[in-house]
Design an enzyme around this catalytic site. Structure first.
Site, PDB file in Angstrom:
ATOM      1  N   HIS A  80       0.958  -1.041  -0.202  1.00 58.30           N
ATOM      2  CA  HIS A  80       0.377   0.155  -0.126  1.00 58.30           C
ATOM      3  C   HIS A  80       0.310   1.386  -0.254  1.00 58.30           C
ATOM      4  CE1 HIS A  80      -2.728   2.750   2.293  1.00 58.30           C
ATOM      5  NE2 HIS A  80      -3.635   2.358   1.177  1.00 58.30           N
ATOM      6  N   ASP A 116       3.027  -4.722   7.535  1.00 54.45           N
ATOM      7  CA  ASP A 116       1.472  -3.832   7.309  1.00 54.45           C
ATOM      8  C   ASP A 116       0.537  -5.411   7.681  1.00 54.45           C
ATOM      9  OD1 ASP A 116      -0.631  -2.893   6.876  1.00 54.45           O
ATOM     10  OD2 ASP A 116       0.411  -1.866   4.798  1.00 54.45           O
ATOM     11  N   GLN A 142      -4.783  -5.395   6.775  1.00 57.31           N
ATOM     12  CA  GLN A 142      -5.047  -6.082   5.472  1.00 57.31           C
ATOM     13  C   GLN A 142      -5.919  -7.666   6.942  1.00 57.31           C
ATOM     14  OE1 GLN A 142      -7.579  -5.018   4.268  1.00 57.31           O
ATOM     15  NE2 GLN A 142      -7.498  -3.377   3.593  1.00 57.31           N
ATOM     16  N   LYS A 183     -10.604  -1.565   9.966  1.00 58.99           N
ATOM     17  CA  LYS A 183     -10.103  -2.506   9.076  1.00 58.99           C
ATOM     18  C   LYS A 183     -11.146  -3.789   9.832  1.00 58.99           C
ATOM     19  CE  LYS A 183      -7.549  -0.154   5.851  1.00 58.99           C
ATOM     20  NZ  LYS A 183      -8.193   0.131   4.533  1.00 58.99           N
ATOM     21  N   CYS A 230      -4.466   2.040  -3.481  1.00 62.70           N
ATOM     22  CA  CYS A 230      -3.200   2.928  -3.473  1.00 62.70           C
ATOM     23  C   CYS A 230      -2.262   2.042  -3.121  1.00 62.70           C
ATOM     24  CB  CYS A 230      -3.780   3.278  -1.522  1.00 62.70           C
ATOM     25  SG  CYS A 230      -4.832   4.718  -1.709  1.00 62.70           S
TER      26      CYS A 230
HETATM   27  N1  PLP Z   1      -1.939  -0.903   4.710  1.00 62.87           N
HETATM   28  C1  PLP Z   1      -2.615  -1.736   4.754  1.00 62.87           C
HETATM   29  C2  PLP Z   1      -2.783  -2.932   3.332  1.00 62.87           C
HETATM   30  C3  PLP Z   1      -4.034  -0.932   3.758  1.00 62.87           C
HETATM   31  O1  PLP Z   1      -4.789  -1.828   3.012  1.00 62.87           O
HETATM   32  C4  PLP Z   1      -4.593  -0.096   4.594  1.00 62.87           C
HETATM   33  C5  PLP Z   1      -5.648   0.856   4.024  1.00 62.87           C
HETATM   34  O2  PLP Z   1      -6.847   0.832   3.340  1.00 62.87           O
HETATM   35  C6  PLP Z   1      -3.591   1.331   5.374  1.00 62.87           C
HETATM   36  C7  PLP Z   1      -2.386   0.554   4.501  1.00 62.87           C
HETATM   37  C8  PLP Z   1      -4.103   2.186   5.501  1.00 62.87           C
HETATM   38  O3  PLP Z   1      -4.148   2.242   6.806  1.00 62.87           O
HETATM   39  P1  PLP Z   1      -5.108   3.335   7.200  1.00 62.87           P
HETATM   40  O4  PLP Z   1      -5.835   4.280   6.005  1.00 62.87           O
HETATM   41  O5  PLP Z   1      -6.111   2.923   8.026  1.00 62.87           O
HETATM   42  O6  PLP Z   1      -4.161   4.461   8.189  1.00 62.87           O
END
Ligand code: PLP
Length: 413
Positions: free
Chosen positions: A129, A206, A209, A232, A371
């Protein structure tokens, strides 16, 4: 027709917990398949906010009065709930943040700024992401280290041979997602962490998900850092957590200054900082959101993450089989290990148009680059449609989605 009867999840009961599922969109029952972007909150999480603001709203940690005491206890209980959820050894290894993005930026700005410089390498995967790419790019411009990319094959699976070849004595950090938000690929983070450690590199995972679908065991994985977002995992927006191994966090400098994170402040001698986790929690945090985050995890635990995961896997199988009958539809992301995400493109129908038109059927899906532009560009597409599933989704909803999709495609061709 996929069989769901052997699964231990009572979806009718689960759905009753989510008031939003009663609403209609364009006169049709809402079919919410945008769970990877944010998932819906159960009544108990909504009640947590209500209770907090009706009964205990106060600033935490500094007050001596009863409300401050109760709010502090609720906040710190949530920390313990998150600790248990990810199997961290100690609750002081859990730092509350606004979400995964802030957690990843914390690692970059604190650990990264203190430890990375010219000649060092950070490995990120091609399926990250943007929030696990851009913080490293911003810091690399300033500190002069190099970012190397772990490639992905055409199925959306990380190339582990290439990963092994990229690791060397200059590698300081591997930053990789546990589950891809764009494709659903589950990465072998435990094995990857072990290999990184053999080369002396730290690993930042990270888990945005992964948290809603996979039992997380940061100690079992051996993770050095692990990031997640409340929204999430059936919780509110504005809260998330960073796990860091205590000895790493203790050695890291603060990244934001302010109240809550200090021990003593003086103009005459150097200011000293609070112990972890408070050193990394400057200012008044999102107290109600954190309390509600804890409640969301309790909701997940009450259903059982393993039952949720089994249900979603079956939904994914059902949906994947059903859409494969649609002429010109191609699933993007065919990794053998996937979680709850169905990404696809359709010949002759632009993803944005599909997303817009299928909303008329009450179906919420996400379209675009999710993203993850480097990943989509590797796979030769600039956008996909993404349906992503949660505990409250049903096979009947999948059928509504597939019917709607077929109608939309016929309209667009
Ligand atoms: N990393 C992953 C894999 C994501 O799917 C997301 C959000 O879609 C994020 C990071 C960013 O999360 P947040 O917007 O809650 O900070």
């Amino acid at each position: 027709m996929t069989n769901f009867s052997d699964l231990l999840l009572d979806v009718a009961r689960v759905r009753k917990d989510f008031p939003i599922l009663e609403r209609e969109v364009h006169g049709k029952p809402l079919v919410y398949f945008d769970n990877a972007a944010t998932c819906q909150t159960p009544q108990s999480v909504i009640d947590a906010f209500d209770h907090y603001y009706r009964r205990m709203n106060a600033n935490i940690h500094r007050g001596l009065h009863s409300l401050a005491d109760e709010a502090t206890a609720a906040f710190e209980n949530a920390r313990e709930t998150v600790r248990a959820f990810i199997n961290a050894a100690e609750s002081r290894e859990v730092i509350f943040t606004r979400g995964t993005t802030e957690a990843l930026n914390l690692v970059a700005q604190s650990w990264g700024r203190a430890n990375l410089g010219a000649g060092d390498e950070v490995l990120v995967s091609q399926m990250e992401h943007h929030s696990n790419i851009v913080p490293w790019q911003l810091l690399a411009q300033e500190r002069g280290f190099t970012i190397k990319v772990i490639p992905v094959d055409e199925r959306g699976v990380l190339d582990l041979h290439a990963y092994h070849d990229l690791l060397n004595e200059r590698t300081r950090l591997v930053a990789v997602n546990h589950v891809s938000n764009a494709l659903g690929t589950i990465n072998p983070v435990k094995e990857m962490t072990a290999t990184a450690h053999e080369h002396g590199a730290l690993v930042l995972i990270d888990g945005a998900q992964a948290a809603p679908h996979i039992a997380i065991d940061v100690q079992g994985i051996g993770a050095d850092f692990y990031a997640l977002s409340a929204h999430k995992v059936y919780g509110p927006t504005g809260a998330g957590a960073l796990y860091g191994r205590a000895e790493l966090l203790e050695a890291m400098p603060p990244w934001q200054g302010g109240g809550e994170m200090i021990a003593t402040v003086s103009f005459d001698v150097p200011t000293t900082f609070a112990d972890i986790p408070h050193k990394f929690e400057a200012g008044t945090p999102a107290i109600a959101e954190v309390v509600a985050f804890g409640r969301a995890i309790e909701w997940v635990n009450s259903i059982g993450l393993e039952h949720i995961a089994a249900w979603e896997n079956r939904l994914l199988k059902h949906a994947s089989e059903a859409v494969s009958g649609i002429d010109g539809l191609r699933i993007i992301g065919t990794a053998p290990e996937k979680a709850a995400v169905l990404s696809f493109v359709v010949d002759g129908a632009h993803s944005q148009d599909i997303g817009l038109l299928i909303d008329q059927f009450g179906v919420a899906i996400r379209t675009g680059h999710h993203c993850a532009q480097p990943l989509l560009s590797r796979l030769g597409v600039d956008a996909t449609c993404r349906a992503s599933f949660a505990a409250y989704n049903t096979p009947e909803e999948v059928d509504v989605f597939v019917d709607g999709l077929q109608h939309v495609i016929n309209m667009l061709r």
